[in-house]
Structure formats: structure tokens, C-alpha cells
Design a protein around this motif. Structure first.
Motif, PDB file in Angstrom:
ATOM      1  N   SER A 137      12.848  60.608   2.368  1.00  0.00           N
ATOM      2  CA  SER A 137      11.918  60.409   2.354  1.00  0.00           C
ATOM      3  C   SER A 137      12.610  59.040   1.395  1.00  0.00           C
ATOM      4  N   VAL A 138      11.533  57.008   1.255  1.00  0.00           N
ATOM      5  CA  VAL A 138      12.770  56.846   0.090  1.00  0.00           C
ATOM      6  C   VAL A 138      11.982  56.127  -1.221  1.00  0.00           C
ATOM      7  N   SER A 139      12.028  55.547  -2.047  1.00  0.00           N
ATOM      8  CA  SER A 139      10.864  55.191  -3.449  1.00  0.00           C
ATOM      9  C   SER A 139      12.162  54.489  -4.580  1.00  0.00           C
ATOM     10  N   ARG A 140      12.215  54.505  -5.241  1.00  0.00           N
ATOM     11  CA  ARG A 140      13.116  54.116  -6.004  1.00  0.00           C
ATOM     12  C   ARG A 140      14.358  54.862  -6.270  1.00  0.00           C
ATOM     13  N   TYR A 141      13.911  56.449  -5.763  1.00  0.00           N
ATOM     14  CA  TYR A 141      15.420  56.785  -5.302  1.00  0.00           C
ATOM     15  C   TYR A 141      14.986  57.836  -3.601  1.00  0.00           C
ATOM     16  N   LEU A 142      16.289  58.625  -2.972  1.00  0.00           N
ATOM     17  CA  LEU A 142      16.061  59.251  -2.049  1.00  0.00           C
ATOM     18  C   LEU A 142      14.857  60.291  -2.708  1.00  0.00           C
ATOM     19  N   HIS A 143      13.987  61.076  -1.865  1.00  0.00           N
ATOM     20  CA  HIS A 143      13.363  61.993  -1.464  1.00  0.00           C
ATOM     21  C   HIS A 143      13.412  62.672  -0.567  1.00  0.00           C
ATOM     22  N   LEU A 144      13.803  64.319  -1.085  1.00  0.00           N
ATOM     23  CA  LEU A 144      13.808  65.815   0.320  1.00  0.00           C
ATOM     24  C   LEU A 144      13.141  66.578  -0.022  1.00  0.00           C
ATOM     25  N   SER A 145      12.206  66.875   0.954  1.00  0.00           N
ATOM     26  CA  SER A 145      10.882  67.871   0.323  1.00  0.00           C
ATOM     27  C   SER A 145      11.726  68.644   2.428  1.00  0.00           C
ATOM     28  N   THR A 146      11.523  70.009   1.390  1.00  0.00           N
ATOM     29  CA  THR A 146      12.369  71.148   2.204  1.00  0.00           C
ATOM     30  C   THR A 146      11.037  71.841   2.302  1.00  0.00           C
ATOM     31  N   ASP A 147      10.051  72.776   3.527  1.00  0.00           N
ATOM     32  CA  ASP A 147       9.632  73.387   3.821  1.00  0.00           C
ATOM     33  C   ASP A 147      10.254  74.667   4.992  1.00  0.00           C
ATOM     34  N   LEU A 148      11.410  75.021   4.713  1.00  0.00           N
ATOM     35  CA  LEU A 148      11.603  75.813   5.030  1.00  0.00           C
ATOM     36  C   LEU A 148      11.497  77.623   4.848  1.00  0.00           C
ATOM     37  N   TRP A 149      12.037  78.072   6.674  1.00  0.00           N
ATOM     38  CA  TRP A 149      11.698  80.189   6.045  1.00  0.00           C
ATOM     39  C   TRP A 149      12.643  80.540   6.791  1.00  0.00           C
ATOM     40  N   ARG A 222      12.878  67.364  -4.043  1.00  0.00           N
ATOM     41  CA  ARG A 222      14.206  67.611  -4.482  1.00  0.00           C
ATOM     42  C   ARG A 222      14.689  65.571  -5.041  1.00  0.00           C
ATOM     43  N   ARG A 223      15.147  65.093  -6.123  1.00  0.00           N
ATOM     44  CA  ARG A 223      14.950  63.403  -5.880  1.00  0.00           C
ATOM     45  C   ARG A 223      16.075  63.232  -6.045  1.00  0.00           C
ATOM     46  N   MET A 224      16.941  62.536  -5.289  1.00  0.00           N
ATOM     47  CA  MET A 224      18.728  62.821  -4.542  1.00  0.00           C
ATOM     48  C   MET A 224      19.019  61.226  -4.687  1.00  0.00           C
ATOM     49  N   ARG A 225      20.287  60.925  -5.364  1.00  0.00           N
ATOM     50  CA  ARG A 225      21.582  60.047  -5.316  1.00  0.00           C
ATOM     51  C   ARG A 225      21.880  59.355  -4.146  1.00  0.00           C
ATOM     52  N   SER A 226      22.067  58.242  -3.473  1.00  0.00           N
ATOM     53  CA  SER A 226      23.438  58.643  -2.304  1.00  0.00           C
ATOM     54  C   SER A 226      24.507  58.907  -2.999  1.00  0.00           C
ATOM     55  N   GLY A 227      25.404  59.411  -1.808  1.00  0.00           N
ATOM     56  CA  GLY A 227      26.544  59.879  -2.252  1.00  0.00           C
ATOM     57  C   GLY A 227      27.165  61.428  -2.786  1.00  0.00           C
ATOM     58  N   GLU A 228      26.126  61.887  -3.762  1.00  0.00           N
ATOM     59  CA  GLU A 228      25.976  63.017  -4.354  1.00  0.00           C
ATOM     60  C   GLU A 228      25.482  64.396  -3.611  1.00  0.00           C
ATOM     61  N   LEU A 229      26.426  65.244  -3.393  1.00  0.00           N
ATOM     62  CA  LEU A 229      25.873  66.907  -2.647  1.00  0.00           C
ATOM     63  C   LEU A 229      25.315  67.582  -3.829  1.00  0.00           C
ATOM     64  N   ILE A 241      23.080  69.502   0.958  1.00  0.00           N
ATOM     65  CA  ILE A 241      22.130  68.080   1.470  1.00  0.00           C
ATOM     66  C   ILE A 241      23.639  66.813   0.883  1.00  0.00           C
ATOM     67  N   GLU A 242      23.965  66.127   1.477  1.00  0.00           N
ATOM     68  CA  GLU A 242      24.290  64.842   1.275  1.00  0.00           C
ATOM     69  C   GLU A 242      23.852  63.420   1.433  1.00  0.00           C
ATOM     70  N   VAL A 243      23.279  62.708   1.339  1.00  0.00           N
ATOM     71  CA  VAL A 243      23.202  60.916   1.896  1.00  0.00           C
ATOM     72  C   VAL A 243      23.792  59.900   1.477  1.00  0.00           C
ATOM     73  N   ARG A 244      24.360  59.401   2.213  1.00  0.00           N
ATOM     74  CA  ARG A 244      25.003  58.399   1.922  1.00  0.00           C
ATOM     75  C   ARG A 244      25.113  56.846   2.921  1.00  0.00           C
ATOM     76  N   THR A 245      25.377  56.120   1.753  1.00  0.00           N
ATOM     77  CA  THR A 245      24.809  54.623   2.516  1.00  0.00           C
ATOM     78  C   THR A 245      25.184  54.068   3.776  1.00  0.00           C
ATOM     79  N   VAL A 246      25.276  53.509   4.933  1.00  0.00           N
ATOM     80  CA  VAL A 246      25.819  53.131   5.688  1.00  0.00           C
ATOM     81  C   VAL A 246      25.987  51.583   5.488  1.00  0.00           C
ATOM     82  N   GLU A 247      26.944  51.720   5.288  1.00  0.00           N
ATOM     83  CA  GLU A 247      27.622  49.531   5.652  1.00  0.00           C
ATOM     84  C   GLU A 247      27.142  49.090   6.844  1.00  0.00           C
TER      85      GLU A 247
END
Length: 251
Positions: A137-149, A222-229, A241-247
Motif C-alpha cells: 500500500s501507499v501513504s507518505r511511503y510505500l508500505h509492505l505487510s507480510t503474513d507468511l508461514w 515495513r516502510r519502503m522507498r521505491s528503487g531500494e532492495l 523485495i524491490e518496488v520500482r516506479t513505472v514511467e
């Protein structure tokens, strides 16, 4: 008082700018690449005390990689860029890649964001070694929530019911499936036609409950920035995980 008023004005302006930034991010297409891998030592070698009765549950609002929105896929596949990371994990001999996908997704603020169903690795009956979901999801930053097992089925790789409650096994939830509506029934909110799928059970053939011997959880915000691994892990398994902007021209 004048200085305090100026500081308040600056603070209000900053909050308004942040709100506008969040609104600008919402509805933007991003490219996401995610790798999930397990540590080869297994759960027994991790020296971690895993919960004996973890609460495993799929979310009500979800999509998978087959979900559609209109005439197109909700999660559009694209070519990966992190194959070198996968190769490095494989070469090390210390890890096993369970999941690797790259897709484009229009991200929204958290209350509008469905969870993405994730599975991978070896199967036992209807279950995979890796199961669960992630939410982006997005707010001021990109956000990742994991619920994995990560499921440890022990030495039993043939039966669907493994180490039941009488031996202290962990019951696994059934993966949701798309609700099938009658031909003349309008699509309900949360159905596949609206882009979100609703979980349902097929009463005609409900399989027996399945159990894992042990389950390791990876629940992180986890709060993330685009383009960062970004790297998230525990002693049993981890996520790259890496989230990248799309032109705009690419969209």
C-alpha cells in the motif's frame, strides 16, 4: 506568539503536503519483484522457539495472480530484474528459493489494498511449503505487510493430513478460492469481477483438514522507498523485495 504562529503554520503546511503526496501516490502503478527463500538448515537447526498453536488465517479481501479487473489481470506479470539475486541464493547452497515473481500493480492506500496470496515450494496434498499473503500500500511511503508461514511437514510427503492434533500438529487454513456466481447473478463486491476475490468453500468436496508438524511465521510491517532492495527474514525463511516506479509512458 508570532514565532509560535509561524511554527504552527509550517507544521500545518508540512502535514498538508504529506497528505497531498499520499493522495498523489494512490492510484500510481508500481513494479514489484519479490523473492521468498528458505534457509537450508530447516526449522530444527534455527534454534528458534516457534509458536505451538499459531493463528493462521487468510484475509477476506484478496487477489491472486489469476485475478482479473475488467479485461486485464489485476497483477500484470513483467520480466524480472533480480535473477542475479536468485542465482546467488541458489549458488550459496544455504538457501532454497520458494517464490519469485515480478508484477505491476496499481497501489492504493491501505484500507483499499487487497492482500496478495502467496504460495511456493514443495506440495503436500493441497498445501505448499510456503503459504500466506502480503499487502502493498501507499501513504507518505510505500508500505509492505507480510503474513507468511513456512510449513514443516516432517517426513510425511504423501498424505494430506499430516501430524494431526493428537500429535501436536498445526492445522493449516484452506487457501481461498473465487466465489462462483450464477450466470444471471450480478458480481458482488469482493468478487473476481470487481478485482477482489472473496473466499468460499466448495461444500460439494471439502478435503480433510491438513496439518504441519511445525510452522514458522514471518509477520512484518515495513516502510519502503521505491528503487531500494529490502530484506526481511527470520531464522527459517526470508523475503527480498524491490518496488520500482513505472514511467507514465510505460503505463
Amino acid at each position: 506568539m508570532t514565532r509560535i504562529s509561524q511554527l504552527c503554520a509550517i507544521l500545518l503546511l508540512a502535514l498538508a503536503t504529506a497528505g497531498a503526496q499520499a493522495a498523489n501516490y494512490a492510484g500510481t502503478t508500481f513494479e514489484i519483484e519479490m523473492i521468498v527463500f528458505s534457509h537450508s538448515g530447516g526449522m530444527e537447526q534455527s534454534r528458534e522457539s516457534w509458536p505451538a498453536t499459531p493463528r493462521l488465517q487468510y484475509p477476506e479481501k484478496w487477489v491472486d495472480f489469476d485475478s482479473t479487473k475488467g479485461d486485464s489481470l489485476f497483477l500484470s506479470p513483467v520480466a524480472p530484474r533480480l535473477n542475479n539475486k536468485v542465482a546467488a541464493l541458489d549458488r550459496s547452497g544455504n538457501y532454497r528459493v520458494l517464490f519469485h515473481k515480478t508484477w505491476r500493480q496499481v497501489l492504493q492506500q491501505k484500507h483499499n489494498s487487497p492482500a496478495i496470496l502467496i504460495s511456493g515450494g514443495d506440495t503436500v496434498g493441497d498445501h505448499h511449503r510456503l503459504e500466506g499473503s502480503v499487502t502493498l500500500s501507499v501513504s507518505r511511503y510505500l508500505h509492505l505487510s507480510t503474513d507468511l508461514w513456512l510449513n514443516d511437514f516432517g517426513n510425511d510427503t504423501t498424505r494430506n493430513t499430516v501430524n494431526g492434533p493428537e500429535t501436536g500438529g498445526v492445522m493449516l487454513p484452506r487457501r481461498p478460492s473465487a466465489k462462483v456466481a450464477a450466470a444471471d447473478e450480478p458480481a458482488a463486491p469482493g468478487s473476481a469481477d470487481s478485482g477482489f476475490r472473496a473466499s468460499s468453500l466448495n461444500s460439494a468436496a471439502v478435503p480433510a483438514p491438513a496439518y504441519a508438524q511445525h510452522v514458522a511465521l514471518l509477520r512484518e510491517e515495513r516502510r519502503m522507498r521505491s528503487g531500494e532492495l529490502h530484506y526481511i527474514d527470520n531464522p527459517a525463511f526470508g523475503v527480498l523485495i524491490e518496488v520500482r516506479t513505472v514511467e507514465k509512458s510505460e503505463e
